[in-house]
Design an enzyme around this catalytic site. Structure first.
Site, PDB file in Angstrom:
ATOM      1  N   SER A  63      -7.178  -4.283  38.479  1.00  0.00           N
ATOM      2  CA  SER A  63      -5.978  -4.357  37.638  1.00  0.00           C
ATOM      3  C   SER A  63      -5.294  -3.013  37.488  1.00  0.00           C
ATOM      4  O   SER A  63      -4.069  -2.936  37.449  1.00  0.00           O
ATOM      5  CB  SER A  63      -6.340  -4.880  36.243  1.00  0.00           C
ATOM      6  OG  SER A  63      -6.618  -6.248  36.310  1.00  0.00           O
ATOM      7  N   ASP A 155     -18.522  -7.312  38.631  1.00  0.00           N
ATOM      8  CA  ASP A 155     -17.842  -6.869  39.856  1.00  0.00           C
ATOM      9  C   ASP A 155     -18.624  -7.278  41.091  1.00  0.00           C
ATOM     10  O   ASP A 155     -18.091  -7.309  42.186  1.00  0.00           O
ATOM     11  CB  ASP A 155     -17.701  -5.335  39.857  1.00  0.00           C
ATOM     12  CG  ASP A 155     -16.848  -4.865  38.697  1.00  0.00           C
ATOM     13  OD1 ASP A 155     -16.856  -3.668  38.386  1.00  0.00           O
ATOM     14  OD2 ASP A 155     -16.201  -5.727  38.065  1.00  0.00           O
ATOM     15  N   LYS A 192     -14.311  -2.985  25.953  1.00  0.00           N
ATOM     16  CA  LYS A 192     -13.047  -2.246  25.732  1.00  0.00           C
ATOM     17  C   LYS A 192     -12.220  -2.949  24.655  1.00  0.00           C
ATOM     18  O   LYS A 192     -11.078  -2.590  24.404  1.00  0.00           O
ATOM     19  CB  LYS A 192     -12.244  -2.138  27.022  1.00  0.00           C
ATOM     20  CG  LYS A 192     -11.663  -3.452  27.522  1.00  0.00           C
ATOM     21  CD  LYS A 192     -10.715  -3.226  28.712  1.00  0.00           C
ATOM     22  CE  LYS A 192     -10.071  -4.540  29.142  1.00  0.00           C
ATOM     23  NZ  LYS A 192      -9.180  -4.371  30.287  1.00  0.00           N
ATOM     24  N   ARG A 259     -13.590   4.955  36.793  1.00  0.00           N
ATOM     25  CA  ARG A 259     -12.503   4.296  36.057  1.00  0.00           C
ATOM     26  C   ARG A 259     -12.771   4.447  34.568  1.00  0.00           C
ATOM     27  O   ARG A 259     -13.898   4.304  34.108  1.00  0.00           O
ATOM     28  CB  ARG A 259     -12.447   2.819  36.459  1.00  0.00           C
ATOM     29  CG  ARG A 259     -11.450   1.988  35.644  1.00  0.00           C
ATOM     30  CD  ARG A 259     -11.155   0.655  36.307  1.00  0.00           C
ATOM     31  NE  ARG A 259     -10.680  -0.319  35.313  1.00  0.00           N
ATOM     32  CZ  ARG A 259     -10.294  -1.556  35.625  1.00  0.00           C
ATOM     33  NH1 ARG A 259     -10.352  -1.964  36.879  1.00  0.00           N
ATOM     34  NH2 ARG A 259      -9.880  -2.395  34.694  1.00  0.00           N
ATOM     35  N   ASP A 392      -7.556 -14.284  36.043  1.00  0.00           N
ATOM     36  CA  ASP A 392      -8.534 -13.211  36.258  1.00  0.00           C
ATOM     37  C   ASP A 392      -9.609 -13.206  35.188  1.00  0.00           C
ATOM     38  O   ASP A 392     -10.802 -13.175  35.488  1.00  0.00           O
ATOM     39  CB  ASP A 392      -7.830 -11.844  36.245  1.00  0.00           C
ATOM     40  CG  ASP A 392      -8.823 -10.718  36.490  1.00  0.00           C
ATOM     41  OD1 ASP A 392      -9.032  -9.894  35.580  1.00  0.00           O
ATOM     42  OD2 ASP A 392      -9.424 -10.700  37.572  1.00  0.00           O
ATOM     43  N   HIS A 396     -13.503 -14.169  35.896  1.00  0.00           N
ATOM     44  CA  HIS A 396     -14.664 -13.268  35.782  1.00  0.00           C
ATOM     45  C   HIS A 396     -15.895 -13.958  35.189  1.00  0.00           C
ATOM     46  O   HIS A 396     -16.999 -13.436  35.293  1.00  0.00           O
ATOM     47  CB  HIS A 396     -14.314 -12.042  34.939  1.00  0.00           C
ATOM     48  CG  HIS A 396     -13.584 -10.980  35.697  1.00  0.00           C
ATOM     49  ND1 HIS A 396     -14.110 -10.370  36.811  1.00  0.00           N
ATOM     50  CD2 HIS A 396     -12.364 -10.439  35.508  1.00  0.00           C
ATOM     51  CE1 HIS A 396     -13.236  -9.494  37.276  1.00  0.00           C
ATOM     52  NE2 HIS A 396     -12.173  -9.510  36.512  1.00  0.00           N
ATOM     53  N   ASP A 433      -1.947  -9.226  41.056  1.00  0.00           N
ATOM     54  CA  ASP A 433      -2.253  -7.777  41.107  1.00  0.00           C
ATOM     55  C   ASP A 433      -3.481  -7.524  41.980  1.00  0.00           C
ATOM     56  O   ASP A 433      -3.723  -6.396  42.403  1.00  0.00           O
ATOM     57  CB  ASP A 433      -2.469  -7.205  39.700  1.00  0.00           C
ATOM     58  CG  ASP A 433      -3.681  -7.824  38.999  1.00  0.00           C
ATOM     59  OD1 ASP A 433      -4.303  -7.130  38.191  1.00  0.00           O
ATOM     60  OD2 ASP A 433      -4.026  -8.991  39.295  1.00  0.00           O
ATOM     61  N   HIS A 434      -4.264  -8.547  42.239  1.00  0.00           N
ATOM     62  CA  HIS A 434      -5.407  -8.510  43.166  1.00  0.00           C
ATOM     63  C   HIS A 434      -5.965  -9.928  43.168  1.00  0.00           C
ATOM     64  O   HIS A 434      -5.611 -10.743  42.301  1.00  0.00           O
ATOM     65  CB  HIS A 434      -6.490  -7.530  42.707  1.00  0.00           C
ATOM     66  CG  HIS A 434      -6.924  -7.778  41.304  1.00  0.00           C
ATOM     67  ND1 HIS A 434      -7.771  -8.814  40.948  1.00  0.00           N
ATOM     68  CD2 HIS A 434      -6.556  -7.190  40.154  1.00  0.00           C
ATOM     69  CE1 HIS A 434      -7.920  -8.836  39.643  1.00  0.00           C
ATOM     70  NE2 HIS A 434      -7.182  -7.875  39.137  1.00  0.00           N
ATOM     71  N   HIS A 454     -13.531  -9.518  42.077  1.00  0.00           N
ATOM     72  CA  HIS A 454     -12.245  -9.444  42.760  1.00  0.00           C
ATOM     73  C   HIS A 454     -12.432  -9.604  44.260  1.00  0.00           C
ATOM     74  O   HIS A 454     -13.563  -9.640  44.748  1.00  0.00           O
ATOM     75  CB  HIS A 454     -11.577  -8.088  42.468  1.00  0.00           C
ATOM     76  CG  HIS A 454     -11.224  -7.910  41.030  1.00  0.00           C
ATOM     77  ND1 HIS A 454     -10.727  -6.742  40.525  1.00  0.00           N
ATOM     78  CD2 HIS A 454     -11.289  -8.750  39.983  1.00  0.00           C
ATOM     79  CE1 HIS A 454     -10.510  -6.871  39.240  1.00  0.00           C
ATOM     80  NE2 HIS A 454     -10.844  -8.083  38.860  1.00  0.00           N
TER      81      HIS A 454
HETATM   82  O1  LIG Z   1     -12.687  -6.444  33.757  1.00  0.00           O
HETATM   83  C1  LIG Z   1     -12.650  -5.348  34.324  1.00  0.00           C
HETATM   84  O2  LIG Z   1     -12.817  -4.250  33.796  1.00  0.00           O
HETATM   85  C2  LIG Z   1     -12.359  -5.365  35.815  1.00  0.00           C
HETATM   86  C3  LIG Z   1     -13.589  -5.866  36.524  1.00  0.00           C
HETATM   87  O3  LIG Z   1     -14.648  -5.044  36.258  1.00  0.00           O
HETATM   88  O4  LIG Z   1     -11.295  -6.270  36.095  1.00  0.00           O
HETATM   89  P1  LIG Z   1      -9.754  -5.744  36.070  1.00  0.00           P
HETATM   90  O5  LIG Z   1      -9.629  -4.696  37.147  1.00  0.00           O
HETATM   91  O6  LIG Z   1      -8.972  -7.001  36.370  1.00  0.00           O
HETATM   92  O7  LIG Z   1      -9.545  -5.200  34.693  1.00  0.00           O
HETATM   93 MN   LIG Z   2      -6.234  -7.725  37.355  1.00  0.00          MN
HETATM   94 MN   LIG Z   3     -10.403  -8.490  36.797  1.00  0.00          MN
END
Ligand SMILES: O=C(O)[C@@H](CO)OP(=O)(O)O
Ligand SMILES: [Mn+2]
Ligand SMILES: [Mn+2]
Length: 505
Positions: A63, A155, A192, A259, A392, A396, A433-434, A454
């Site tokens: 994302s 992931d 988060k 990240r 998305d 997940h 977006d992916h 993803h």
């Molecule tokens: O949930 C997240 O943090 C990631 C997968 O680890 O997904 P996305 O890149 O869509 O946020």
């Molecule tokens: Mn995304």
């Molecule tokens: Mn995701």
């Protein structure tokens, strides 16, 4: 460039393309509106993974980079690429910040704590980076290294954590240094949503050795009944039964995720507690933490894109998303720019408690649709930008049936928004977006498993022109870098100078 018309940019998160099949929840879903749109000559497949968007070749999209590139109008080297380059070139070994911290630890007898996601999902981290970090620690004669492994199951397929823990132990054995001290599921350590009760559980295990006591790291995997994302914060104990590695005054903590958005909550939480005790904090890549944590690898500039152009032309945009994807349609789409331009309005649809999304695949899509509708009815808002998170976020969970329903809720929302666009003389540009939901199963060693991660698949990008709007058909290969130039062209504005993408319609 077409005649200027107002529009709606709709990011369908996780909306990837693959042929129909048992793994594909999108083609299994009853989505008449999306099916019709994908069948028009104005639909095209856009690359959203690997080098097309600034990721390493063959790396799944995510994302952050997806929204960064949609906004920048060009591929932007992602943090994973920049970290990989610093590691593979050997430059990290002579990094001054790292050298100073490790030299200090060697001098004072402090331990180095490596905290990060233990998988090679390449969305938040790459567990193989530990090989170099352990080797560097040995080079600096750091007295001991404690590894705080965070299990994934999101992931990468569930059921793989044991393999990654073995990989970590193998790298420690090879370097002659390093012990896994704690094992915690990412649901706790990488929350988060602001639920600090989850973060606190992870912090207690890492900082104090307080948690579920285990003999071997792999024993932690038996603590979860809902996937490796939710392994209970577990603390490895030595022969004497005492925890092997709580953080002590004067230690060094290095976060190894490249990240920021999910590890920053834990990083800030630990920093608040431990920095005052003389613990040195470092992160492998740049984080958006409240605390100033020195990063070993700095970001590439992602500015000068759509947001800058809209501000320059005085074009107002309203950005709308659920909490899960709010930063994506604002901060990341704007090129990691936190300042909100006067021509922007941000609407965060916040869901009180993040439920188990399998039970509520509609999430808050109704509220998002209402917010987009009222913004679209305004005539002082040339551009509405929204993210529909369902495909998305529910994807997940790895639950095929729930993801089919998420796709169906998305289809109804898109149908409603296309009707509003038609009533308000707007175009609609839909883009993923992916990929995610088009692949809900994975197979390794002949074993098929649910897969919520993803993909490297291309994503649909499709334009629904405004009434009477004349547009061209997309020609040739497309990537996410073409979205911003296309949006600007549809608004009757040329691309920003830094953009390498091109208008598709
Ligand atoms: O949930 C997240 O943090 C990631 C997968 O680890 O997904 P996305 O890149 O869509 O946020
Ligand atoms: Mn995304
Ligand atoms: Mn995701």
């Amino acid at each position: 460039m077409s005649a200027a018309r107002p529009g709606i940019l709709l990011v369908l998160d996780g909306w990837g393309h693959a042929e129909p099949g048992e793994a594909n929840a999108l083609t299994a879903a009853d989505t008449p509106c999306l099916d019709r749109l994908l069948g028009t000559p104005l639909a095209v497949l856009a690359e959203a993974s690997g080098t097309a968007v600034g990721l390493l070749p063959g790396t799944v999209g995510n994302s952050e980079i997806g929204h960064i590139v949609i906004g920048a109008g060009r591929p932007v080297p992602y943090d994973s690429v920049l970290v990989e380059e610093r590691i593979s070139s050997g430059a990290l070994r002579s990094d001054e910040t790292l050298s100073a911290a490790l030299t200090g630890a060697a001098r004072t007898g402090g331990s180095l704590h490596l905290i990060g996601l233990s998988s090679d999902g390449m969305i938040h981290a790459n567990v193989h980076h530990l090989r170099e970090l352990l080797h560097i620690a040995a080079l600096f004669a750091v007295p001991e290294v404690r590894i705080h492994a965070i299990t994934d199951g999101r992931d990468v397929a569930d059921g793989t954590a044991a393999t990654y823990l073995e990989t970590v132990e193998g790298y420690a054995a090879e370097a002659g240094i390093g012990t896994i001290a704690t094992v915690t599921g990412r649901g706790y350590a990488l929350d988060k949503s602001g639920d600090l009760s989850l973060t606190e559980r992870a912090a207690r295990a890492i900082a104090d050795g307080a948690g579920h006591l285990i003999g071997e790291p792999k024993d932690a995997l038996a603590t979860t009944g809902r996937g490796e994302e939710w392994v209970e914060p577990s603390v490895v104990t030595g022969g004497d039964g005492a925890p092997v590695g709580p953080v002590r005054d004067g230690d060094v903590v290095l976060f190894t995720n490249f990240r920021s958005d999910r590890i920053q909550q834990l990083a800030d939480h630990l920093h608040r507690e431990l920095a005052a005790r003389g613990v040195t904090f470092l992160s492998l890549a740049q984080y958006d933490t409240a605390a100033a944590i020195p990063a070993l690898v700095h970001r590439a500039d992602a500015g000068g894109g759509l947001a800058a152009r809209l501000a320059e032309m005085g074009l107002r945009s309203v950005r709308i998303a659920e909490a899960e994807k709010f930063e994506h349609v604002t901060y990341y789409l704007n090129g990691r720019e936190a300042a909100v331009a006067p021509v922007e309005e941000h609407i965060r649809i916040s869901d009180a408690t993040p439920p188990d999304y399998r039970a509520r695949p509609e999430m808050s899509i109704g509220q998002v649709t209402e917010a987009v509708t009222s913004a679209a009815r305004r005539d002082d808002v040339p551009l509405v930008v929204a993210n529909l998170a369902n495909i998305d976020v529910v994807g997940h969970t790895g639950d095929h049936a729930a993801t089919v329903r998420a796709a169906e809720h998305t289809d109804r929302a898109v149908e409603a928004l296309c009707r509003v666009a038609s009533e308000t003389g707007r175009w609609v540009l839909l883009v993923g977006d992916h990929g995610n939901a088009e692949k809900m199963l994975t197979e390794s060693g002949g074993v098929r498993r649910p897969y919520g991660g993803h993909t490297t698949n291309p994503v649909p990008a499709v334009l629904v022109p405004a009434e009477g709007q004349r547009v061209g058909r997309p020609q040739g290969a497309a990537t996410l870098a073409d979205i911003a130039p296309s949006v600007l062209s549809l608004l009757g504005v040329g691309p920003a100078p830094a953009m390498t993408g091109r208008a598709l319609w």
